[in-house]
Motif scaffolding. Structure first.
Motif, PDB file in Angstrom:
ATOM      1  N   ALA A  28       0.922  -1.465   0.090  1.00 12.95           N
ATOM      2  CA  ALA A  28       0.125   0.028   0.022  1.00 12.95           C
ATOM      3  C   ALA A  28       0.906   1.564  -0.245  1.00 12.95           C
ATOM      4  O   ALA A  28       0.539   2.290  -0.078  1.00 12.95           O
ATOM      5  CB  ALA A  28      -0.612   0.118   1.046  1.00 12.95           C
ATOM      6  N   ALA A  29       2.357   0.989   0.547  1.00 13.56           N
ATOM      7  CA  ALA A  29       3.003   2.044   0.253  1.00 13.56           C
ATOM      8  C   ALA A  29       3.623   2.216  -0.580  1.00 13.56           C
ATOM      9  O   ALA A  29       4.254   3.691  -0.506  1.00 13.56           O
ATOM     10  CB  ALA A  29       3.577   1.928   1.708  1.00 13.56           C
ATOM     11  N   ASP A  30       3.444   1.571  -1.715  1.00 10.20           N
ATOM     12  CA  ASP A  30       4.517   1.591  -3.642  1.00 10.20           C
ATOM     13  C   ASP A  30       3.228   2.192  -3.909  1.00 10.20           C
ATOM     14  O   ASP A  30       1.859   2.042  -4.371  1.00 10.20           O
ATOM     15  CB  ASP A  30       4.788   0.389  -3.839  1.00 10.20           C
ATOM     16  CG  ASP A  30       5.902   0.008  -2.742  1.00 10.20           C
ATOM     17  OD1 ASP A  30       6.377   1.332  -1.932  1.00 10.20           O
ATOM     18  OD2 ASP A  30       6.608  -0.736  -2.813  1.00 10.20           O
ATOM     19  N   PRO A 186      10.791  15.775  -2.722  1.00 12.15           N
ATOM     20  CA  PRO A 186      10.764  15.027  -1.641  1.00 12.15           C
ATOM     21  C   PRO A 186      10.605  13.561  -1.994  1.00 12.15           C
ATOM     22  O   PRO A 186      10.573  12.544  -1.562  1.00 12.15           O
ATOM     23  CB  PRO A 186       8.563  14.601  -2.273  1.00 12.15           C
ATOM     24  CG  PRO A 186       8.569  15.959  -3.163  1.00 12.15           C
ATOM     25  CD  PRO A 186       9.969  16.624  -4.004  1.00 12.15           C
ATOM     26  N   TYR A 187      11.086  13.338  -3.535  1.00  8.69           N
ATOM     27  CA  TYR A 187      11.735  11.663  -3.389  1.00  8.69           C
ATOM     28  C   TYR A 187      12.941  11.868  -3.406  1.00  8.69           C
ATOM     29  O   TYR A 187      14.202  12.755  -4.379  1.00  8.69           O
ATOM     30  CB  TYR A 187      10.910  11.160  -4.460  1.00  8.69           C
ATOM     31  CG  TYR A 187       9.736  10.546  -4.651  1.00  8.69           C
ATOM     32  CD1 TYR A 187       9.805   9.612  -3.500  1.00  8.69           C
ATOM     33  CD2 TYR A 187       8.588  11.240  -4.230  1.00  8.69           C
ATOM     34  CE1 TYR A 187       8.662   9.109  -3.169  1.00  8.69           C
ATOM     35  CE2 TYR A 187       7.327  11.240  -3.849  1.00  8.69           C
ATOM     36  CZ  TYR A 187       6.853  10.162  -3.270  1.00  8.69           C
ATOM     37  OH  TYR A 187       5.653   9.721  -2.612  1.00  8.69           O
ATOM     38  N   GLU A 188      13.792  10.777  -3.882  1.00 12.70           N
ATOM     39  CA  GLU A 188      15.551   9.919  -3.641  1.00 12.70           C
ATOM     40  C   GLU A 188      15.672   9.715  -5.267  1.00 12.70           C
ATOM     41  O   GLU A 188      14.251   8.169  -5.114  1.00 12.70           O
ATOM     42  CB  GLU A 188      15.882   9.960  -2.859  1.00 12.70           C
ATOM     43  CG  GLU A 188      16.108  11.158  -1.501  1.00 12.70           C
ATOM     44  CD  GLU A 188      16.740  10.607  -0.247  1.00 12.70           C
ATOM     45  OE1 GLU A 188      17.591   9.350  -1.004  1.00 12.70           O
ATOM     46  OE2 GLU A 188      16.077  10.960   0.852  1.00 12.70           O
ATOM     47  N   LEU A 189      16.701   9.136  -6.133  1.00 12.11           N
ATOM     48  CA  LEU A 189      16.317   8.366  -7.158  1.00 12.11           C
ATOM     49  C   LEU A 189      16.803   7.339  -6.544  1.00 12.11           C
ATOM     50  O   LEU A 189      17.983   7.121  -6.081  1.00 12.11           O
ATOM     51  CB  LEU A 189      17.517   8.688  -7.831  1.00 12.11           C
ATOM     52  CG  LEU A 189      17.569   7.618  -9.535  1.00 12.11           C
ATOM     53  CD1 LEU A 189      16.592   7.921 -10.113  1.00 12.11           C
ATOM     54  CD2 LEU A 189      19.161   8.514 -10.031  1.00 12.11           C
ATOM     55  N   GLU A 190      16.465   6.318  -7.241  1.00 16.91           N
ATOM     56  CA  GLU A 190      16.883   4.761  -6.201  1.00 16.91           C
ATOM     57  C   GLU A 190      17.457   4.451  -7.913  1.00 16.91           C
ATOM     58  O   GLU A 190      18.433   3.556  -8.053  1.00 16.91           O
ATOM     59  CB  GLU A 190      15.925   3.713  -5.658  1.00 16.91           C
ATOM     60  CG  GLU A 190      16.381   2.565  -5.667  1.00 16.91           C
ATOM     61  CD  GLU A 190      15.181   1.347  -5.156  1.00 16.91           C
ATOM     62  OE1 GLU A 190      14.868   0.995  -5.517  1.00 16.91           O
ATOM     63  OE2 GLU A 190      14.682   2.145  -4.349  1.00 16.91           O
ATOM     64  N   ALA A 219       5.617  12.595   1.108  1.00 16.04           N
ATOM     65  CA  ALA A 219       4.642  12.340   0.202  1.00 16.04           C
ATOM     66  C   ALA A 219       4.387  10.424   1.246  1.00 16.04           C
ATOM     67  O   ALA A 219       4.940  10.273   1.976  1.00 16.04           O
ATOM     68  CB  ALA A 219       6.035  12.272  -1.478  1.00 16.04           C
ATOM     69  N   ALA A 220       2.823  10.500   0.252  1.00 12.13           N
ATOM     70  CA  ALA A 220       2.603   9.833   0.764  1.00 12.13           C
ATOM     71  C   ALA A 220       3.159   8.458   0.138  1.00 12.13           C
ATOM     72  O   ALA A 220       3.125   7.148   0.983  1.00 12.13           O
ATOM     73  CB  ALA A 220       1.199   9.361  -0.038  1.00 12.13           C
ATOM     74  N   PHE A 221       3.765   8.281  -0.457  1.00 13.39           N
ATOM     75  CA  PHE A 221       4.572   6.686  -1.177  1.00 13.39           C
ATOM     76  C   PHE A 221       5.682   6.788  -0.592  1.00 13.39           C
ATOM     77  O   PHE A 221       6.230   7.321  -0.846  1.00 13.39           O
ATOM     78  CB  PHE A 221       4.037   6.406  -2.816  1.00 13.39           C
ATOM     79  CG  PHE A 221       3.247   6.989  -2.705  1.00 13.39           C
ATOM     80  CD1 PHE A 221       1.733   6.566  -2.784  1.00 13.39           C
ATOM     81  CD2 PHE A 221       3.109   7.874  -4.183  1.00 13.39           C
ATOM     82  CE1 PHE A 221       0.664   6.599  -3.247  1.00 13.39           C
ATOM     83  CE2 PHE A 221       1.436   8.630  -4.812  1.00 13.39           C
ATOM     84  CZ  PHE A 221       0.403   7.426  -4.292  1.00 13.39           C
ATOM     85  N   GLU A 222       6.055   5.061  -0.047  1.00 12.82           N
ATOM     86  CA  GLU A 222       7.949   4.461   0.353  1.00 12.82           C
ATOM     87  C   GLU A 222       8.691   4.483  -1.088  1.00 12.82           C
ATOM     88  O   GLU A 222       9.802   4.974  -0.503  1.00 12.82           O
ATOM     89  CB  GLU A 222       7.822   3.983   1.402  1.00 12.82           C
ATOM     90  CG  GLU A 222       7.505   3.568   2.286  1.00 12.82           C
ATOM     91  CD  GLU A 222       7.393   2.716   3.418  1.00 12.82           C
ATOM     92  OE1 GLU A 222       7.402   1.733   3.101  1.00 12.82           O
ATOM     93  OE2 GLU A 222       6.185   2.670   4.321  1.00 12.82           O
ATOM     94  N   THR A 518       1.217  18.421  -7.120  1.00 11.32           N
ATOM     95  CA  THR A 518      -0.200  17.105  -7.315  1.00 11.32           C
ATOM     96  C   THR A 518       0.118  15.969  -6.469  1.00 11.32           C
ATOM     97  O   THR A 518      -0.698  15.663  -5.333  1.00 11.32           O
ATOM     98  CB  THR A 518      -1.218  16.952  -8.218  1.00 11.32           C
ATOM     99  OG1 THR A 518      -1.521  18.451  -8.953  1.00 11.32           O
ATOM    100  CG2 THR A 518      -2.027  16.086  -8.785  1.00 11.32           C
ATOM    101  N   VAL A 519       1.016  15.331  -6.732  1.00 15.01           N
ATOM    102  CA  VAL A 519       1.858  14.308  -6.096  1.00 15.01           C
ATOM    103  C   VAL A 519       1.889  13.751  -4.229  1.00 15.01           C
ATOM    104  O   VAL A 519       1.289  13.520  -4.019  1.00 15.01           O
ATOM    105  CB  VAL A 519       2.919  13.462  -6.432  1.00 15.01           C
ATOM    106  CG1 VAL A 519       3.494  12.974  -6.028  1.00 15.01           C
ATOM    107  CG2 VAL A 519       2.815  13.957  -8.132  1.00 15.01           C
ATOM    108  N   MET A 520       2.576  15.380  -4.229  1.00 18.41           N
ATOM    109  CA  MET A 520       2.210  15.515  -3.058  1.00 18.41           C
ATOM    110  C   MET A 520       0.926  15.624  -1.971  1.00 18.41           C
ATOM    111  O   MET A 520       0.553  15.281  -0.305  1.00 18.41           O
ATOM    112  CB  MET A 520       3.059  17.130  -2.322  1.00 18.41           C
ATOM    113  CG  MET A 520       4.575  17.287  -2.844  1.00 18.41           C
ATOM    114  SD  MET A 520       5.414  15.945  -2.099  1.00 18.41           S
ATOM    115  CE  MET A 520       5.074  16.615  -0.189  1.00 18.41           C
ATOM    116  N   ASP A 521      -0.095  16.300  -2.513  1.00 19.50           N
ATOM    117  CA  ASP A 521      -1.770  15.721  -1.660  1.00 19.50           C
ATOM    118  C   ASP A 521      -2.271  14.425  -2.893  1.00 19.50           C
ATOM    119  O   ASP A 521      -3.299  13.939  -1.688  1.00 19.50           O
ATOM    120  CB  ASP A 521      -2.029  16.763  -2.448  1.00 19.50           C
ATOM    121  CG  ASP A 521      -1.282  18.575  -1.499  1.00 19.50           C
ATOM    122  OD1 ASP A 521      -1.159  18.393  -0.766  1.00 19.50           O
ATOM    123  OD2 ASP A 521      -1.734  19.576  -2.032  1.00 19.50           O
TER     124      ASP A 521
END
Length: 525
Positions: A28-30, A186-190, A219-222, A518-521
């Motif tokens: 659910a976190a992805d 809000p996100y780092e590159l993997e 952000a909501a998604f891990e 929008t992704v943040m919300d």
């Protein structure tokens, strides 16, 4: 209905069970998103030297300023700004407590390092008006200008002006943007595989979202995977089977398919660019402006809107979004469908219709190349354009290139016609695609015209106010239209489909396109 067009539309309803499907999101976190097709193929996640940026850039990097859907500007890494009445100095106050993914602190020294990095790149024009950067104090920076730039806030809000971490950027060298990409976002590159996917992991320390986002924290998604799927049939199957959670750009012709899925909801927003056909002005027969104009007049845009896009979107008649004031040109200069005028122009240019329906001049048939990229939407539109050119006696032979490789091919300057799109909501896109300083790519039209260059430079550098800038760019736009180095085709709307069992989207899509605000919300159920 045109036979080629009918085949193209029919193909949209065929969904092969043999399509390769990715596994559903792991938890659910992805989440897994499908990027808009015009963002596919970016070769590097380095906003300073990239020729194309996508959603990943906006999630990895933060900008000083963000643009809202109404084209107003709002704080992000800059909390406020002032400009002197003469436009020659801009002062920005910076947000405290911001850190990059590697722990480096963001401050005024970051900006003093960052702006000069654009020198010598394709994106240097974004900061060209800045003469020097002065550090007033750790959280205040001043731009001293060479000349006024009424477009500066727009430039600072673009995806090309996300701010990277200085130490990581300098240390990585040529590997930056492919193996390493470090911002404050809000996100780092993997993982990054151009043309395939970008995998991002959540920045748990994030506490400085833009003023456009209600969520100012993490952000909501891990984990967020951004996939590049050029075939709308494959994207639909992925949504139906749970392989993806959100599709950023659903072609209108397949919207009805998504409407059959009980767990899918859709929302729409204005498009962010146009589809167009660049015309190589240095290669026969397109050195003749009459042939170029005839080619542009051969495109039946209404047929494309109605049959390929189910009536969604609009016929493009200029190079700019119709909502921009610089697009309000003399109606006589708009490029519309007129096959009789096209035929007459070709006759005047000496191209006479042959018995086989192909025009001939001096014993040579009117056969040209028509390039496109491998994404399904581009291939289908190109087939339609091919049929419409045939109707005026021009035989166009289609050549398809991989999306990630076609830019390198354009730089060789061998193309004659092509079908392309761009995503940009500012008149300076004219400078990007028609500047005589960018021959090959992004100036695929290979167009260099002294009068155009004077108008272009005046628009870019001679505009002290926004009103002056609009007037100057409108004049430049009108001259470009008169010389026809391209043919406009289609202005789309953007439809976003998402799995409503897993996600809740905000009521308003903030920004001129689907982006980080929008992704943040987005909430996870």
């Amino acid at each position: 209905m045109n036979r080629t067009l009918g085949s193209a539309v029919a193909a949209l309803s065929v969904f092969s069970a043999a399509s390769s499907l990715a596994p559903a999101a792991a938890s659910a976190a992805d989440a897994v998103f499908v990027l808009a097709s015009n963002q596919n193929g970016t070769p590097v996640l380095d906003p300073i030297r990239a020729s194309l940026v996508n959603l990943a850039d906006k999630l990895i990097y933060d900008c000083l300023v963000e643009q809202a859907e109404d084209q107003s500007f709002h704080p992000h890494l800059a909390t406020a700004w002032e400009v002197t009445p003469d436009g020659m100095q801009w002062t920005f106050h910076l947000k405290a407590g911001v850190t990059f993914h590697d722990g480096e602190v963001f401050d005024a020294e970051t900006i003093r390092w960052w702006v000069p990095k654009f020198a010598g790149t394709e994106n240097a024009y974004l900061v060209e008006a800045i003469d020097k950067v002065e550090v007033v104090d750790p959280l205040t920076v001043r731009f001293v200008m060479k000349h006024p730039d009424a477009n500066l806030l727009y430039n600072l809000s673009s995806g090309f002006m996300g701010v990277p971490a200085p130490k990581a950027y300098d240390a990585a060298g040529t590997d930056y943007g492919t193996k390493v990409a470090v911002g404050s976002g809000p996100y780092e590159l993997e993982k990054f595989a151009t043309g395939v996917e970008t995998v991002l992991t959540r920045n748990p320390a994030y506490r400085w979202a833009s003023a456009l986002s209600k969520n100012q924290g993490a952000a909501a998604f891990e984990k967020l995977t951004l996939r590049e799927i050029g075939d709308p049939a494959t994207a639909f199957l992925e949504m139906r089977t749970g392989g993806v959670d959100l599709v950023v750009d659903v072609p209108p012709a397949v919207v009805a398919r998504y409407q059959t899925l009980a767990n899918v909801k859709m929302t729409s927003m204005p498009g962010f660019g146009i589809f167009y056909m660049p015309i190589n002005t240095t290669v026969e027969p397109f050195t003749d402006v009459k042939v170029r104009r005839a080619t542009a007049l051969a495109i039946d845009r209404k047929q494309i809107v109605d049959n390929l896009y189910a009536g969604k979107g609009a016929a493009a008649t200029t190079f700019l979004l119709a909502s921009l004031p610089e697009a309000k040109v003399d109606p006589k200069l708009q490029l519309t469908y007129d096959p009789k005028a096209a035929a007459a122009l070709l006759d005047e240019a000496g191209w006479k219709l042959g018995a086989d329906g192909v025009r001939v001049k001096d014993g040579k048939p009117l056969v040209v190349t028509l390039w496109t990229q491998s994404d399904t939407e581009f291939k289908r539109m190109t087939e339609v354009v091919q049929a419409q050119l045939k109707a005026i006696g021009m035989k166009a032979e289609i050549a398809v290139f991989d999306t990630s490789a076609i830019r390198a091919e354009y730089k060789k300057g061998k193309q004659q016609l092509a079908v392309r799109s761009y995503g940009w909501n500012n008149a300076d896109i004219l400078d990007w695609f028609f500047s005589g300083e960018r021959i090959g790519y992004p100036n695929i039209s290979m167009w260099k015209d002294p009068a155009a260059e004077e108008l272009r430079i005046k628009a870019l550098k001679g505009s002290r106010t926004l009103d002056e800038r609009i007037a100057n760019f409108r004049a430049y736009h009108e001259y470009v239209l008169a010389q026809v180095p391209f043919a406009p085709i289609y202005e789309p709307v953007q439809t976003i489909a998402f799995n409503a069992d897993r996600l809740t989207l905000p009521a308003t899509i903030r920004g001129p396109q689907f982006s980080a605000a929008t992704v943040m919300d987005i909430a996870v159920k």
